[in-house]
Design a protein around this motif. Sequence first.
Motif, PDB file in Angstrom:
ATOM      1  N   SER A  52       0.842  -1.198   0.000  1.00  0.00           N
ATOM      2  CA  SER A  52       0.000   0.000   0.000  1.00  0.00           C
ATOM      3  C   SER A  52       0.872   1.240   0.000  1.00  0.00           C
ATOM      4  O   SER A  52       1.985   1.243   0.537  1.00  0.00           O
ATOM      5  CB  SER A  52      -0.939   0.008   1.204  1.00  0.00           C
ATOM      6  OG  SER A  52      -0.221   0.137   2.404  1.00  0.00           O
ATOM      7  N   TRP A  65      -3.743   3.538  -1.674  1.00  0.00           N
ATOM      8  CA  TRP A  65      -3.794   2.678  -2.855  1.00  0.00           C
ATOM      9  C   TRP A  65      -3.124   1.356  -2.511  1.00  0.00           C
ATOM     10  O   TRP A  65      -2.067   1.334  -1.880  1.00  0.00           O
ATOM     11  CB  TRP A  65      -3.051   3.329  -4.016  1.00  0.00           C
ATOM     12  CG  TRP A  65      -3.804   4.453  -4.641  1.00  0.00           C
ATOM     13  CD1 TRP A  65      -3.989   5.695  -4.122  1.00  0.00           C
ATOM     14  CD2 TRP A  65      -4.471   4.429  -5.890  1.00  0.00           C
ATOM     15  NE1 TRP A  65      -4.736   6.445  -4.988  1.00  0.00           N
ATOM     16  CE2 TRP A  65      -5.044   5.698  -6.084  1.00  0.00           C
ATOM     17  CE3 TRP A  65      -4.643   3.447  -6.875  1.00  0.00           C
ATOM     18  CZ2 TRP A  65      -5.776   6.012  -7.213  1.00  0.00           C
ATOM     19  CZ3 TRP A  65      -5.367   3.774  -8.005  1.00  0.00           C
ATOM     20  CH2 TRP A  65      -5.924   5.038  -8.167  1.00  0.00           C
ATOM     21  N   ASP A  84      -4.981   1.493 -13.754  1.00  0.00           N
ATOM     22  CA  ASP A  84      -4.964   2.477 -12.670  1.00  0.00           C
ATOM     23  C   ASP A  84      -3.603   2.732 -12.051  1.00  0.00           C
ATOM     24  O   ASP A  84      -3.390   3.789 -11.472  1.00  0.00           O
ATOM     25  CB  ASP A  84      -5.911   2.025 -11.548  1.00  0.00           C
ATOM     26  CG  ASP A  84      -7.358   2.009 -11.983  1.00  0.00           C
ATOM     27  OD1 ASP A  84      -7.655   2.536 -13.068  1.00  0.00           O
ATOM     28  OD2 ASP A  84      -8.191   1.476 -11.242  1.00  0.00           O
ATOM     29  N   VAL A  85      -2.688   1.772 -12.110  1.00  0.00           N
ATOM     30  CA  VAL A  85      -1.379   1.922 -11.468  1.00  0.00           C
ATOM     31  C   VAL A  85      -0.281   1.593 -12.473  1.00  0.00           C
ATOM     32  O   VAL A  85      -0.285   0.511 -13.067  1.00  0.00           O
ATOM     33  CB  VAL A  85      -1.242   1.004 -10.226  1.00  0.00           C
ATOM     34  CG1 VAL A  85       0.129   1.177  -9.585  1.00  0.00           C
ATOM     35  CG2 VAL A  85      -2.345   1.273  -9.213  1.00  0.00           C
ATOM     36  N   LEU A 107      -0.939   6.986 -10.251  1.00  0.00           N
ATOM     37  CA  LEU A 107      -2.168   6.443  -9.685  1.00  0.00           C
ATOM     38  C   LEU A 107      -3.320   7.180 -10.343  1.00  0.00           C
ATOM     39  O   LEU A 107      -3.429   8.404 -10.217  1.00  0.00           O
ATOM     40  CB  LEU A 107      -2.196   6.650  -8.168  1.00  0.00           C
ATOM     41  CG  LEU A 107      -0.978   6.117  -7.402  1.00  0.00           C
ATOM     42  CD1 LEU A 107      -0.984   6.623  -5.969  1.00  0.00           C
ATOM     43  CD2 LEU A 107      -0.962   4.600  -7.444  1.00  0.00           C
ATOM     44  N   GLY A 109      -7.485   7.513 -10.927  1.00  0.00           N
ATOM     45  CA  GLY A 109      -8.814   7.175 -10.451  1.00  0.00           C
ATOM     46  C   GLY A 109      -9.867   7.834 -11.305  1.00  0.00           C
ATOM     47  O   GLY A 109      -9.556   8.561 -12.255  1.00  0.00           O
TER      48      GLY A 109
END
Length: 159
Positions: A52, A65, A84-85, A107, A109
């Motif tokens: 994380s 995240w 997304d990553v 990152l 979103g």
Amino acid sequence: MSPAHRPGPDGRPPQELPVETCLTCHLVVNQEAATPLSVHLGYDPAEPFGVSVSFPSDENRRTRWVFSRDLLQDGLYEPTGEGDVRVWPSGGCRCGCCGSTHARILLQGATGYALLDLPLEPVQHWLDRTWSLVPEGTEESRLDWSVVEHLVDQRPPAA
């Protein structure tokens, strides 16, 4: 009892405790500007496949995240990820061949994105600690399958 065998605050043995670190990275605002940002990296052996990254999003909240530990490790040295990553070495080139000293994490979103520029050496040192705790290939042995087994036991008999 020696410190190496003394349980942590939550009763787990030391080899089962989360591996955490805080470091200063930069939030990239545009091609010419970045602002320092304190980030927290976390790894819990009870959730062995994920890491994380969290950072303050406003005065009272943190954005967290969770994504693949492998993705982070690989992205330190070569562009990795989709969706997304995404993680890649930063510096003169994106292939990592120039001895980059930083890595970037993008990152994305539904409502925005964050581009973080992290110092490679402390991130790799932190990852090395996670690998020594849960070596590559042993992650699945740490998963708790009891919930799945309970669900299977509770399903109605086949007709």
